[in-house]
Design a protein around this motif. Sequence first.
Motif, PDB file in Angstrom:
ATOM      1  N   UNK A 320       0.829  -1.201   0.000  1.00 50.01           N
ATOM      2  CA  UNK A 320       0.000   0.000   0.000  1.00 50.01           C
ATOM      3  C   UNK A 320       0.871   1.262   0.000  1.00 50.01           C
ATOM      4  N   UNK A 321       1.723   1.382   0.990  1.00 48.67           N
ATOM      5  CA  UNK A 321       2.608   2.554   1.073  1.00 48.67           C
ATOM      6  C   UNK A 321       3.562   2.590  -0.116  1.00 48.67           C
ATOM      7  N   UNK A 322       4.133   1.435  -0.459  1.00 51.71           N
ATOM      8  CA  UNK A 322       5.103   1.385  -1.548  1.00 51.71           C
ATOM      9  C   UNK A 322       4.473   1.823  -2.863  1.00 51.71           C
ATOM     10  N   UNK A 323       3.262   1.352  -3.149  1.00 54.69           N
ATOM     11  CA  UNK A 323       2.631   1.736  -4.411  1.00 54.69           C
ATOM     12  C   UNK A 323       2.293   3.220  -4.416  1.00 54.69           C
ATOM     13  N   UNK A 324       1.799   3.722  -3.289  1.00 55.29           N
ATOM     14  CA  UNK A 324       1.465   5.152  -3.244  1.00 55.29           C
ATOM     15  C   UNK A 324       2.676   6.026  -3.518  1.00 55.29           C
ATOM     16  N   UNK A 325       3.838   5.638  -2.989  1.00 57.33           N
ATOM     17  CA  UNK A 325       5.030   6.479  -3.108  1.00 57.33           C
ATOM     18  C   UNK A 325       5.918   6.122  -4.298  1.00 57.33           C
ATOM     19  N   UNK A 326       5.904   4.855  -4.725  1.00 56.70           N
ATOM     20  CA  UNK A 326       6.835   4.396  -5.754  1.00 56.70           C
ATOM     21  C   UNK A 326       6.127   4.095  -7.067  1.00 56.70           C
ATOM     22  N   UNK A 327       4.927   3.506  -6.987  1.00 57.48           N
ATOM     23  CA  UNK A 327       4.167   3.172  -8.176  1.00 57.48           C
ATOM     24  C   UNK A 327       4.697   1.938  -8.884  1.00 57.48           C
ATOM     25  N   UNK A 328       4.131   1.655 -10.043  1.00 57.47           N
ATOM     26  CA  UNK A 328       4.578   0.517 -10.849  1.00 57.47           C
ATOM     27  C   UNK A 328       3.518  -0.551 -10.955  1.00 57.47           C
ATOM     28  N   UNK A 329       3.427  -1.167 -12.149  1.00 59.13           N
ATOM     29  CA  UNK A 329       2.379  -2.151 -12.402  1.00 59.13           C
ATOM     30  C   UNK A 329       2.534  -3.412 -11.569  1.00 59.13           C
ATOM     31  N   UNK A 350      -5.756   2.076   4.775  1.00 57.62           N
ATOM     32  CA  UNK A 350      -6.453   3.281   5.213  1.00 57.62           C
ATOM     33  C   UNK A 350      -5.494   4.446   5.450  1.00 57.62           C
ATOM     34  N   UNK A 351      -4.405   4.193   6.158  1.00 57.09           N
ATOM     35  CA  UNK A 351      -3.501   5.286   6.534  1.00 57.09           C
ATOM     36  C   UNK A 351      -2.530   5.633   5.411  1.00 57.09           C
ATOM     37  N   UNK A 352      -1.977   4.620   4.745  1.00 56.44           N
ATOM     38  CA  UNK A 352      -0.853   4.871   3.836  1.00 56.44           C
ATOM     39  C   UNK A 352      -1.140   4.557   2.373  1.00 56.44           C
ATOM     40  N   UNK A 353      -2.332   4.024   2.067  1.00 56.92           N
ATOM     41  CA  UNK A 353      -2.605   3.606   0.706  1.00 56.92           C
ATOM     42  C   UNK A 353      -3.169   4.709  -0.167  1.00 56.92           C
ATOM     43  N   UNK A 354      -3.107   4.463  -1.476  1.00 55.59           N
ATOM     44  CA  UNK A 354      -3.762   5.354  -2.424  1.00 55.59           C
ATOM     45  C   UNK A 354      -5.271   5.277  -2.215  1.00 55.59           C
ATOM     46  N   UNK A 355      -5.968   6.354  -2.552  1.00 51.70           N
ATOM     47  CA  UNK A 355      -7.422   6.365  -2.342  1.00 51.70           C
ATOM     48  C   UNK A 355      -8.105   5.299  -3.187  1.00 51.70           C
ATOM     49  N   UNK A 356      -7.614   5.080  -4.403  1.00 51.88           N
ATOM     50  CA  UNK A 356      -8.198   4.089  -5.290  1.00 51.88           C
ATOM     51  C   UNK A 356      -7.093   3.301  -5.970  1.00 51.88           C
ATOM     52  N   UNK A 357      -7.399   2.047  -6.332  1.00 53.24           N
ATOM     53  CA  UNK A 357      -6.469   1.197  -7.060  1.00 53.24           C
ATOM     54  C   UNK A 357      -7.064   0.878  -8.425  1.00 53.24           C
ATOM     55  N   UNK A 358      -6.301   1.133  -9.473  1.00 55.06           N
ATOM     56  CA  UNK A 358      -6.756   0.814 -10.825  1.00 55.06           C
ATOM     57  C   UNK A 358      -6.637  -0.691 -11.072  1.00 55.06           C
ATOM     58  N   UNK A 359      -7.373  -1.181 -12.052  1.00 54.27           N
ATOM     59  CA  UNK A 359      -7.234  -2.569 -12.472  1.00 54.27           C
ATOM     60  C   UNK A 359      -5.878  -2.755 -13.138  1.00 54.27           C
ATOM     61  N   UNK A 360      -5.328  -3.943 -12.999  1.00 54.31           N
ATOM     62  CA  UNK A 360      -4.006  -4.197 -13.561  1.00 54.31           C
ATOM     63  C   UNK A 360      -3.837  -5.701 -13.742  1.00 54.31           C
ATOM     64  N   UNK A 361      -3.222  -6.110 -14.835  1.00 56.92           N
ATOM     65  CA  UNK A 361      -2.955  -7.531 -15.074  1.00 56.92           C
ATOM     66  C   UNK A 361      -1.456  -7.755 -15.154  1.00 56.92           C
ATOM     67  N   UNK A 362      -1.070  -9.017 -15.023  1.00 52.98           N
ATOM     68  CA  UNK A 362       0.355  -9.355 -15.068  1.00 52.98           C
ATOM     69  C   UNK A 362       0.493 -10.732 -15.684  1.00 52.98           C
ATOM     70  N   UNK A 363       1.413 -10.886 -16.607  1.00 51.41           N
ATOM     71  CA  UNK A 363       1.625 -12.153 -17.285  1.00 51.41           C
ATOM     72  C   UNK A 363       2.792 -12.888 -16.636  1.00 51.41           C
ATOM     73  N   UNK A 364       2.507 -14.044 -16.030  1.00 52.61           N
ATOM     74  CA  UNK A 364       3.548 -14.811 -15.356  1.00 52.61           C
ATOM     75  C   UNK A 364       4.409 -15.550 -16.372  1.00 52.61           C
ATOM     76  N   UNK A 365       5.696 -15.497 -16.178  1.00 58.36           N
ATOM     77  CA  UNK A 365       6.656 -16.200 -17.013  1.00 58.36           C
ATOM     78  C   UNK A 365       7.649 -16.926 -16.113  1.00 58.36           C
ATOM     79  N   UNK A 366       8.423 -17.792 -16.717  1.00 55.45           N
ATOM     80  CA  UNK A 366       9.543 -18.360 -15.973  1.00 55.45           C
ATOM     81  C   UNK A 366      10.493 -17.243 -15.575  1.00 55.45           C
TER      82      UNK A 366
END
Length: 659
Positions: A320-329, A350-366
Amino acid sequence: MIQFTQAEVRHLQEKGKLWPESIERLRQQVSEVMEEPILVPKKGIANWALYYYCPKCSVFLEFDRKDQYRHKCPACGQEFSGEPYDSTWWGLINSQNYISSFHMALFYLVTGEESYGKKAISIMTEYSKYYKDYEVHGDIPYNGPGKSGAQTLDEANFLRSFAMTYDLLSDIMTEEERASIRDGMLLPGAEFLIGHRHNQLHNHEVIINSAIAVIGLIFDVDSYVKFAVYEPYGLLYQLEHGMLKNHMWFEGAFGYHFYALTSFFAYEKFALHTPHSHISHPNYKAMMELLADYLEPGFGIPMLNDTNYGHTSSSLHLYEFAYREIGGDKLLYILNELYKKEKRDNLEAFIYGADELKECSYSFKNYHVEEGLYGNTILRGADNRYLLFKHDSYGGEHDHYDRLGISYLAYGKRISPDLGTTGYGAFMHYNFYKNTGSHNTVTIGEENQAPANGILKRYEELDGVVYVEAEADWTAPYEMPDSFTIVQWKEENYRSVKMTRKIAWTDDYFAEIFIVKGAAPNLSIDWVMHVSGETVLAPEGQPVDVFSEKKPYKQLHSMVQTKADSQIVTAYKDGDVTTHIFGFGFGQTVFNGRGPDNPSVSDINYRIERSFGGEAVFAHVITSGDGECKVKAVSFEESDGSMSIHVTEANGEERKIFL
């Protein structure tokens, strides 16, 4: 106040109206401490929380704040009293007090209910009456002593939490209360920590530094901040030297990867609006992104080294905190997946997160590191098939001496997992889980592997087969990590040894050979694998009364030995999933039996292949399925120092694998 700006406070207060479930959850979390009389030890008697485990079942005991002298195992029902349980109860009281105090301060900040802030202030002032006279105590392995607790690590968590609480509540304290907490607890506590921080890379030092730095920022003590953030072995030094080239925290366990990040971020949350924040450092993002490459099917975290089930239970909230401050898919993907499993009403969100989270997908690979480097390889396939091949570097205190080990999952089952560990104060930690013989790798002379680097030598895909090769060479030069370690291995068993493991990964099965060279001829060379479920196919053999008196083997039972003069096939059924192991027979002795799972109240199957003579080649084909076995037949052929494995698949197709 340093932690939050006035604008952030107003935003949290407005957010509280929109997140009523989070507010109510926070109220419930502190209710016991809020409603009960203040409970503070008058002497420094609190012991290590990891002693609070059942010695038989390796599970955490039931904690009752109202009963200091009875401690019950939730698995077997046995009650314990006396030491170390009674003094450990006080350690748990301390933890409950400092965690609840910080949460009560946050509750006051958001709701304005001053009674919560006043209760937290009362708890801090009560500790301040006794803190300076607390006895220095504790003899926990790898740890310095404490005052409020039995190790310097405990002390740092205690002081950092109360310091952050002080920062939030200082405006509603009297001058007398501020002086009492400052001079009776926080400043003398910081001096104690400075005197007991070690010059080593370690998650402990991150925690200790974070506490010293927070106290330094609150009271404008520049020497504290300089010592804890900027000097060698301070926070920046730990961040830049503790992260390996493969982006894993050097201790090699996700439990400690995130445990270190918890304290890095605790500091960054506090220092965010000061010139001493380093939240934009690229190592933070690299360490947080790494998990996406390792995630098991079903959104699990691998149990590498000293990781136990409790270590990673709340780690993902750090995103939560990391995404709010650093970002990244990658960070956003992990949060999206987390909230498919639970409601987003935790305190971090609640305390450290972004107000909203966008949808996001990720493709798993080896996943794999570059050839020539140490690290790990992750192989993925249909039916939730997953193999983690561990060829990393020795990680110090929290290592498990299992270079070239594997962990295998399929069909939603932990077929042949890394068992991780239990509480460090529990008997089974050092006597079973931490040792080479309780992992899926090779052990020499029934002793733990000495430190070495596992190096990736090959990663290649040919005709639908992924070939991975790694080696651990104890004859090569090796430099220990800059971290204190107690020797728990037998150097002489390994100093002349080189091991190579080669894996061929296909859609339905994997083949592997494990080559050992240079062992003393009189020492056993044991290939070990444990498999979940019940044994449904095994060769007949001779029962073994006592397999070994050495740890971890002394915990094994119901062992049956067979001479492998030809191929040996075993099969294990876990629910509707059956796993077959086709093994190359070259005259080795094969032992099949049972031993502890994790927790140790249940068992898992063990297969050990034993050879003597200084060199050995173990070869297998392993397949899992929820119906007909995907492999009809296997033959192993040796010629001119190489091996080919001929596999007849269930559909009649044949494949020859050269390793």
